[in-house]
Design a protein around this motif. Structure first.
Motif, PDB file in Angstrom:
ATOM      1  N   UNK A 151      -5.547   7.506  -7.567  1.00  0.00           N
ATOM      2  CA  UNK A 151      -4.142   7.159  -7.378  1.00  0.00           C
ATOM      3  C   UNK A 151      -3.211   8.064  -8.183  1.00  0.00           C
ATOM      4  N   UNK A 152      -1.952   8.027  -7.802  1.00  0.00           N
ATOM      5  CA  UNK A 152      -0.860   8.733  -8.517  1.00  0.00           C
ATOM      6  C   UNK A 152      -1.084  10.239  -8.574  1.00  0.00           C
ATOM      7  N   UNK A 153      -1.578  10.813  -7.485  1.00  0.00           N
ATOM      8  CA  UNK A 153      -1.885  12.257  -7.522  1.00  0.00           C
ATOM      9  C   UNK A 153      -0.616  13.103  -7.644  1.00  0.00           C
ATOM     10  N   UNK A 154       0.541  12.487  -7.371  1.00  0.00           N
ATOM     11  CA  UNK A 154       1.792  13.244  -7.564  1.00  0.00           C
ATOM     12  C   UNK A 154       2.020  13.606  -9.027  1.00  0.00           C
ATOM     13  N   UNK A 155       1.289  12.932  -9.932  1.00  0.00           N
ATOM     14  CA  UNK A 155       1.457  13.204 -11.365  1.00  0.00           C
ATOM     15  C   UNK A 155       0.715  14.455 -11.822  1.00  0.00           C
ATOM     16  N   UNK A 156      -0.112  15.013 -10.952  1.00  0.00           N
ATOM     17  CA  UNK A 156      -0.824  16.249 -11.308  1.00  0.00           C
ATOM     18  C   UNK A 156      -0.428  17.358 -10.339  1.00  0.00           C
ATOM     19  N   UNK A 157      -0.519  18.586 -10.811  1.00  0.00           N
ATOM     20  CA  UNK A 157      -0.347  19.717  -9.910  1.00  0.00           C
ATOM     21  C   UNK A 157      -1.532  19.754  -8.957  1.00  0.00           C
ATOM     22  N   UNK A 179     -14.452   8.980  -1.281  1.00  0.00           N
ATOM     23  CA  UNK A 179     -13.203   8.923  -2.049  1.00  0.00           C
ATOM     24  C   UNK A 179     -12.085   9.636  -1.319  1.00  0.00           C
ATOM     25  N   UNK A 180     -10.869   9.262  -1.689  1.00  0.00           N
ATOM     26  CA  UNK A 180      -9.728  10.031  -1.219  1.00  0.00           C
ATOM     27  C   UNK A 180      -8.607  10.008  -2.251  1.00  0.00           C
ATOM     28  N   UNK A 181      -7.688  10.942  -2.077  1.00  0.00           N
ATOM     29  CA  UNK A 181      -6.565  11.086  -3.010  1.00  0.00           C
ATOM     30  C   UNK A 181      -5.318  10.470  -2.406  1.00  0.00           C
ATOM     31  N   UNK A 182      -4.539   9.817  -3.258  1.00  0.00           N
ATOM     32  CA  UNK A 182      -3.370   9.135  -2.715  1.00  0.00           C
ATOM     33  C   UNK A 182      -2.187   9.155  -3.677  1.00  0.00           C
ATOM     34  N   UNK A 183      -1.004   9.207  -3.088  1.00  0.00           N
ATOM     35  CA  UNK A 183       0.224   9.000  -3.864  1.00  0.00           C
ATOM     36  C   UNK A 183       1.148   8.077  -3.096  1.00  0.00           C
ATOM     37  N   UNK A 184       1.563   7.007  -3.743  1.00  0.00           N
ATOM     38  CA  UNK A 184       2.517   6.102  -3.106  1.00  0.00           C
ATOM     39  C   UNK A 184       3.921   6.691  -3.165  1.00  0.00           C
ATOM     40  N   UNK A 185       4.080   7.710  -4.003  1.00  0.00           N
ATOM     41  CA  UNK A 185       5.395   8.332  -4.132  1.00  0.00           C
ATOM     42  C   UNK A 185       5.638   9.324  -2.995  1.00  0.00           C
ATOM     43  N   UNK A 189      -2.011  11.016   1.688  1.00  0.00           N
ATOM     44  CA  UNK A 189      -3.243  10.237   1.776  1.00  0.00           C
ATOM     45  C   UNK A 189      -3.080   8.897   2.485  1.00  0.00           C
ATOM     46  N   UNK A 190      -1.857   8.497   2.761  1.00  0.00           N
ATOM     47  CA  UNK A 190      -1.643   7.165   3.343  1.00  0.00           C
ATOM     48  C   UNK A 190      -2.244   7.062   4.752  1.00  0.00           C
ATOM     49  N   UNK A 192      -4.481   8.964   6.118  1.00  0.00           N
ATOM     50  CA  UNK A 192      -5.935   9.127   6.004  1.00  0.00           C
ATOM     51  C   UNK A 192      -6.580   7.792   5.603  1.00  0.00           C
ATOM     52  N   UNK A 193      -5.957   7.100   4.673  1.00  0.00           N
ATOM     53  CA  UNK A 193      -6.490   5.820   4.217  1.00  0.00           C
ATOM     54  C   UNK A 193      -6.406   4.770   5.331  1.00  0.00           C
ATOM     55  N   UNK A 194      -5.298   4.744   6.041  1.00  0.00           N
ATOM     56  CA  UNK A 194      -5.176   3.789   7.150  1.00  0.00           C
ATOM     57  C   UNK A 194      -6.279   4.022   8.188  1.00  0.00           C
ATOM     58  N   UNK A 195      -6.521   5.285   8.477  1.00  0.00           N
ATOM     59  CA  UNK A 195      -7.574   5.616   9.464  1.00  0.00           C
ATOM     60  C   UNK A 195      -8.944   5.190   8.967  1.00  0.00           C
ATOM     61  N   UNK A 196      -9.170   5.449   7.683  1.00  0.00           N
ATOM     62  CA  UNK A 196     -10.467   5.104   7.098  1.00  0.00           C
ATOM     63  C   UNK A 196     -10.682   3.579   7.136  1.00  0.00           C
ATOM     64  N   UNK A 197      -9.640   2.837   6.844  1.00  0.00           N
ATOM     65  CA  UNK A 197      -9.741   1.374   6.852  1.00  0.00           C
ATOM     66  C   UNK A 197     -10.089   0.876   8.259  1.00  0.00           C
ATOM     67  N   UNK A 198      -9.406   1.410   9.248  1.00  0.00           N
ATOM     68  CA  UNK A 198      -9.680   1.002  10.632  1.00  0.00           C
ATOM     69  C   UNK A 198     -11.133   1.333  11.000  1.00  0.00           C
ATOM     70  N   UNK A 199     -11.552   2.530  10.610  1.00  0.00           N
ATOM     71  CA  UNK A 199     -12.912   2.970  10.930  1.00  0.00           C
ATOM     72  C   UNK A 199     -13.954   2.079  10.254  1.00  0.00           C
TER      73      UNK A 199
END
Ligand SMILES: Nc1nc2c(ncn2[C@@H]2O[C@H](COP(=O)(O)OP(=O)(O)OP(=O)(O)O)[C@@H](O)[C@H]2O)c(=O)[nH]1
Ligand SMILES: [Mg+2]
Length: 202
Positions: A151-157, A179-185, A189-190, A192-199
């Protein structure tokens, strides 16, 4: 397949004990599939759910970490259930609440009848601690598929992400984790995550 609307998310209830877990059935009469969101306090669980639901405030996020102390249930499009698990590891939570956390989460993992997927969040900037590893062990014991979300991958370059990812993965006692990378900001990854959940829940 029926199209799926993430915006049709609704709060159902907060539960602590198994007798209070909501049992929501779909049109076929079967219990709706459940997805649990887990991780330490402040890692971004509730914010991630709002991001999935394209909502700003359906899921309460914490200016005071450790506030989510029960299991919070949400339904999406009358098709899936999401459970926002209470976060662990916040120092200021009273000892009696802390003591309750382990049994509550462990009981949930054992008792939930329709849990199909665990989304386990780890802050990309922090190495996992004892509590993270403890939770992972409980989760692995259930044999329910786990997806690690950095989570919070926006905090890193972007250039720092791979190194941070490998450092964390090295500390986890399992191989071949999804695993996957995500930023709510930035919402990276959103989709990608939605697709993974459905799958994973089909
Ligand atoms: N920069 C950034 N901040 C985030 C992100 N996700 C969450 N946050 C912030 O992190 C803080 C904690 O987020 P929450 O979603 O409340 O964390 P939680 O895991 O639900 O915490 P508990 O309910 O205490 O277990 C909030 O201030 C969020 O705005 C992200 O992707 N990027
Ligand atoms: Mg929360």
């Amino acid at each position: 397949m029926k199209s799926f609307d993430w915006r049709k998310a609704q709060f159902i209830k907060t539960a602590i004990l198994p007798e209070h877990y909501p049992k929501i059935k779909g049109p076929s009469g079967k219990l709706l599939t459940e997805i649990a969101v887990a991780g330490r306090s402040n890692v971004g669980k509730s914010t991630l759910l709002n991001d999935l639901f394209h909502s700003k405030k359906l899921v309460k996020t914490s200016s005071t970490p450790g506030k989510t102390q029960g299991l919070s249930y949400f339904s999406v499009d009358d098709s899936l259930i999401f459970v926002d698990l209470p976060g662990y590891g916040y120092a200021k939570v009273p000892p009696e609440v802390k003591k309750q956390w382990g049994p509550m989460v462990q009981t949930y993992l054992e008792e939930s009848k329709s849990l199909a997927l665990i989304l386990f969040l780890l802050d990309i900037r922090r190495l996992p601690n004892e509590e993270d590893l403890q939770f992972l062990k409980w989760a692995a014991w259930t044999k329910i598929p786990i997806v690690i979300i950095f989570s919070k991958i926006d905090k890193l370059l972007a250039s720092e992400r791979e190194k941070a990812t490998q450092a964390i993965l090295k500390q986890l006692p399992f191989d071949n984790l999804t695993y996957l990378h995500h930023s709510s900001k930035t919402h990276q990854g959103t989709l990608e995550l939605q697709r993974l959940i459905i799958k994973e829940t089909r």
